[in-house]
Design a protein around this motif. Structure first.
Motif, PDB file in Angstrom:
ATOM      1  N   PRO A 292      28.560  40.188  42.840  1.00 53.41           N
ATOM      2  CA  PRO A 292      29.150  38.953  43.443  1.00 53.41           C
ATOM      3  C   PRO A 292      28.250  37.896  43.418  1.00 53.41           C
ATOM      4  N   LEU A 293      28.325  36.750  42.977  1.00 51.70           N
ATOM      5  CA  LEU A 293      27.087  35.768  43.451  1.00 51.70           C
ATOM      6  C   LEU A 293      27.071  35.504  44.953  1.00 51.70           C
ATOM      7  N   ALA A 294      28.271  35.522  45.576  1.00 53.40           N
ATOM      8  CA  ALA A 294      28.354  35.468  47.144  1.00 53.40           C
ATOM      9  C   ALA A 294      28.280  36.806  47.879  1.00 53.40           C
ATOM     10  N   SER A 295      27.426  36.822  48.912  1.00 54.04           N
ATOM     11  CA  SER A 295      27.394  38.118  49.534  1.00 54.04           C
ATOM     12  C   SER A 295      28.713  38.307  50.357  1.00 54.04           C
ATOM     13  N   GLU A 296      29.154  39.553  50.818  1.00 57.09           N
ATOM     14  CA  GLU A 296      30.370  39.558  51.824  1.00 57.09           C
ATOM     15  C   GLU A 296      30.495  38.797  52.709  1.00 57.09           C
ATOM     16  N   GLU A 297      29.173  38.431  53.544  1.00 59.28           N
ATOM     17  CA  GLU A 297      29.192  37.566  54.707  1.00 59.28           C
ATOM     18  C   GLU A 297      29.919  36.112  54.698  1.00 59.28           C
ATOM     19  N   VAL A 298      29.637  35.769  53.031  1.00 61.77           N
ATOM     20  CA  VAL A 298      30.180  34.399  52.844  1.00 61.77           C
ATOM     21  C   VAL A 298      31.173  34.207  51.918  1.00 61.77           C
ATOM     22  N   ALA A 299      31.720  35.530  51.305  1.00 58.91           N
ATOM     23  CA  ALA A 299      32.628  35.705  50.088  1.00 58.91           C
ATOM     24  C   ALA A 299      34.040  35.051  50.514  1.00 58.91           C
ATOM     25  N   ALA A 300      34.636  34.547  49.586  1.00 53.90           N
ATOM     26  CA  ALA A 300      36.207  34.025  49.800  1.00 53.90           C
ATOM     27  C   ALA A 300      37.206  35.239  49.606  1.00 53.90           C
ATOM     28  N   PRO A 301      38.214  35.332  50.150  1.00 56.67           N
ATOM     29  CA  PRO A 301      39.324  36.217  49.864  1.00 56.67           C
ATOM     30  C   PRO A 301      40.271  35.798  48.699  1.00 56.67           C
ATOM     31  N   THR A 302      39.878  34.816  48.105  1.00 58.34           N
ATOM     32  CA  THR A 302      40.796  34.193  46.967  1.00 58.34           C
ATOM     33  C   THR A 302      40.233  34.295  45.482  1.00 58.34           C
ATOM     34  N   LEU A 303      39.068  34.058  45.417  1.00 54.81           N
ATOM     35  CA  LEU A 303      38.315  34.420  44.020  1.00 54.81           C
ATOM     36  C   LEU A 303      36.910  34.958  44.438  1.00 54.81           C
ATOM     37  N   SER A 304      36.303  35.402  43.096  1.00 52.39           N
ATOM     38  CA  SER A 304      35.216  35.953  43.178  1.00 52.39           C
ATOM     39  C   SER A 304      34.194  35.343  41.808  1.00 52.39           C
ATOM     40  N   CYS A 305      33.209  34.959  41.883  1.00 49.65           N
ATOM     41  CA  CYS A 305      32.349  34.615  40.955  1.00 49.65           C
ATOM     42  C   CYS A 305      31.450  36.011  40.821  1.00 49.65           C
ATOM     43  N   ILE A 306      31.443  36.494  39.503  1.00 46.44           N
ATOM     44  CA  ILE A 306      30.978  37.921  39.254  1.00 46.44           C
ATOM     45  C   ILE A 306      29.809  37.810  38.402  1.00 46.44           C
ATOM     46  N   LEU A 307      28.460  38.253  38.575  1.00 47.82           N
ATOM     47  CA  LEU A 307      27.454  38.188  37.536  1.00 47.82           C
ATOM     48  C   LEU A 307      27.502  39.346  36.761  1.00 47.82           C
ATOM     49  N   TYR A 308      27.222  39.179  35.512  1.00 43.06           N
ATOM     50  CA  TYR A 308      27.294  40.379  34.458  1.00 43.06           C
ATOM     51  C   TYR A 308      26.094  41.075  34.563  1.00 43.06           C
ATOM     52  N   PRO A 309      26.304  42.485  34.038  1.00 42.93           N
ATOM     53  CA  PRO A 309      25.318  43.205  34.118  1.00 42.93           C
ATOM     54  C   PRO A 309      24.576  42.869  32.738  1.00 42.93           C
ATOM     55  N   GLU A 310      23.361  43.156  32.619  1.00 42.29           N
ATOM     56  CA  GLU A 310      22.404  42.945  31.284  1.00 42.29           C
ATOM     57  C   GLU A 310      22.994  43.086  30.426  1.00 42.29           C
ATOM     58  N   GLY A 311      22.820  42.049  29.302  1.00 43.46           N
ATOM     59  CA  GLY A 311      23.389  42.561  28.064  1.00 43.46           C
ATOM     60  C   GLY A 311      24.780  42.397  27.629  1.00 43.46           C
ATOM     61  N   VAL A 312      25.604  41.913  28.722  1.00 36.36           N
ATOM     62  CA  VAL A 312      27.128  41.359  28.314  1.00 36.36           C
ATOM     63  C   VAL A 312      27.429  40.191  28.073  1.00 36.36           C
ATOM     64  N   ASN A 313      27.963  39.811  26.818  1.00 36.74           N
ATOM     65  CA  ASN A 313      28.296  38.397  26.331  1.00 36.74           C
ATOM     66  C   ASN A 313      29.421  37.968  26.753  1.00 36.74           C
ATOM     67  N   ASP A 314      29.404  36.719  27.353  1.00 37.94           N
ATOM     68  CA  ASP A 314      30.297  36.219  28.321  1.00 37.94           C
ATOM     69  C   ASP A 314      31.633  35.904  27.456  1.00 37.94           C
TER      70      ASP A 314
END
Length: 387
Positions: A292-314
């Motif tokens: 996740p872009l945001a660590s658990e200390e600041v992460a929201a309960p409603t949505l998450s922005c998730i970074l792709y592993p290397e090599g995954v085409n969006d």
């Protein structure tokens, strides 16, 4: 009307059958006593949601309309506004304020991070700020603001606290009678839209104004709006049988049912479910190397922005998921192509996200990335049930 897809974007969120049924009910006249009774009930439930001692407004329009209503009824042209931004939607207050001649200054966090309260204190010490806007959950980053830190700082400086609750209301506490270290330190305006954690289709702007915000409007001779002037709506919200502008009758049916579902679950239970679900989704996806872009200390309960592993085409990844019946959202601005956004709010279930994590794993494997689906599902269930 069964949902054919799992719509797991940051809004609109999945709509349950009871709400579809309400939406498709016969359209009454907007002054019909049967409709007026439904509208009144929905307004009472909205007051309970925000626990306000002020006024609530449910008006045809989007969350952007709610932003405009919140601003122009509290901050006059030429007055100063401070925008505390944790992402794209926090930044949206800037052009909106400028459009009405409001002097706007901004504190912008690095995406995925919080603004430190010390910086807010320093900026407010310059003086003269009429109000401060804070986006409770920024839909672009998945960061949730810490009200416990920010409300006392803002209120101590004598400014109004305007909370954008679009991606937070009905999923985490936004209690307008809660005090933050002092009897006068409370939220002044909270607003949201119908299509997020309330779980109703898009179409309604929903606002709550506390006593100080209402007093701010009373002190203004006029505002740069007609439809957006809350003084034109107060009498309607107190007696929905009166006419000002035609309400969206069927959307009010749906909203009323959505709010009944929220209250039947219970706010405390609903908040707990959302917080558990957010942590569990991030933990499950983490097994796949998705951070996740945001660590658990600041992460929201409603949505998450998730970074792709290397090599995954969006584009390919989201297209393949969509073909399987699971819809997620791309990311914005500098994160476009590097991350996806997944909503986990509203009337969603554990079973939906077990399936979602399975589909993500299957898609990664199809694209040549290792994915232990069983481990990911087990991690999701472990975190969800322990939380």
């Amino acid at each position: 009307m069964p949902n054919r897809e799992m719509l797991l974007i940051p809004g609109p969120t999945p709509v349950v059958d009871e709400i579809y049924a309400a939406l498709s009910s016969e359209t009454y006249a907007h002054t019909d006593p049967r409709f007026v009774k439904i509208f009144k009930n929905s307004l009472e439930l909205t007051k309970k949601l925000f626990h306000t001692e002020g006024e609530v407004f449910v008006i045809s329009g989007s969350g952007t309309l709610a932003m405009e209503i919140a601003l122009i009824n509290t901050v006059a042209p030429g007055e100063k506004l401070l925008v505390i931004s944790h992402g794209y939607f926090g930044d949206r207050f800037i052009p909106l304020a400028k459009a009405f001649g409001i002097q706007v200054e901004t504190l912008q966090a690095e995406w995925g991070q919080h603004i430190k309260k010390e910086l807010v204190e320093e900026k407010l010490a310059e003086g003269g700020f009429k109000a401060v806007t804070v986006t409770h959950v920024d839909t672009s980053t998945g960061v949730m603001a810490h009200l416990e830190d920010l409300v006392p700082v803002v209120k101590k400086a004598g400014a109004l606290f305007i909370l954008d609750g679009v991606c937070a209301a009905a999923a985490t506490e936004e209690d307008m009678q809660k005090t933050y270290g002092h009897p006068d330190y409370k939220l002044d305006v909270v607003f949201t839209g119908s299509q997020k954690a309330i779980g109703v289709p898009p179409g309604l702007a929903i606002l709550a104004f506390g006593p100080k915000a209402l007093a701010a409007r009373e002190a203004m001779p006029s505002v740069l709006g007609y439809y957006t002037d809350i003084k034109n709506w107060v009498s309607i919200m107190n007696d929905p049988g009166k006419y000002y502008a035609t309400p969206p009758v069927n959307m009010i049916y749906a909203f009323n049912k959505g709010m009944e579902i929220v209250m039947a679950e219970g706010l405390t239970t609903r908040y707990r479910r959302h917080h558990a679900l957010g942590r569990a989704v991030r933990a499950g996806l983490g097994v796949y190397g998705m951070k996740p872009l945001a660590s658990e200390e600041v992460a929201a309960p409603t949505l998450s922005c998730i970074l792709y592993p290397e090599g995954v085409n969006d584009a390919e990844f989201r297209s393949r998921l969509a073909a399987k019946g699971m819809v997620i959202a791309g990311s914005l601005a500098s994160l476009a192509g590097k991350a996806f956004r997944i909503g986990h709010m509203g009337n969603v279930t554990e079973e939906m996200f077990v399936k979602a994590i399975e589909l993500v794993g299957e898609t990664l494997k199809e694209m040549g990335t290792d994915a232990n689906i069983g481990e990911a599902v087990d991690k999701f269930k472990e975190i969800y049930h322990s939380a």
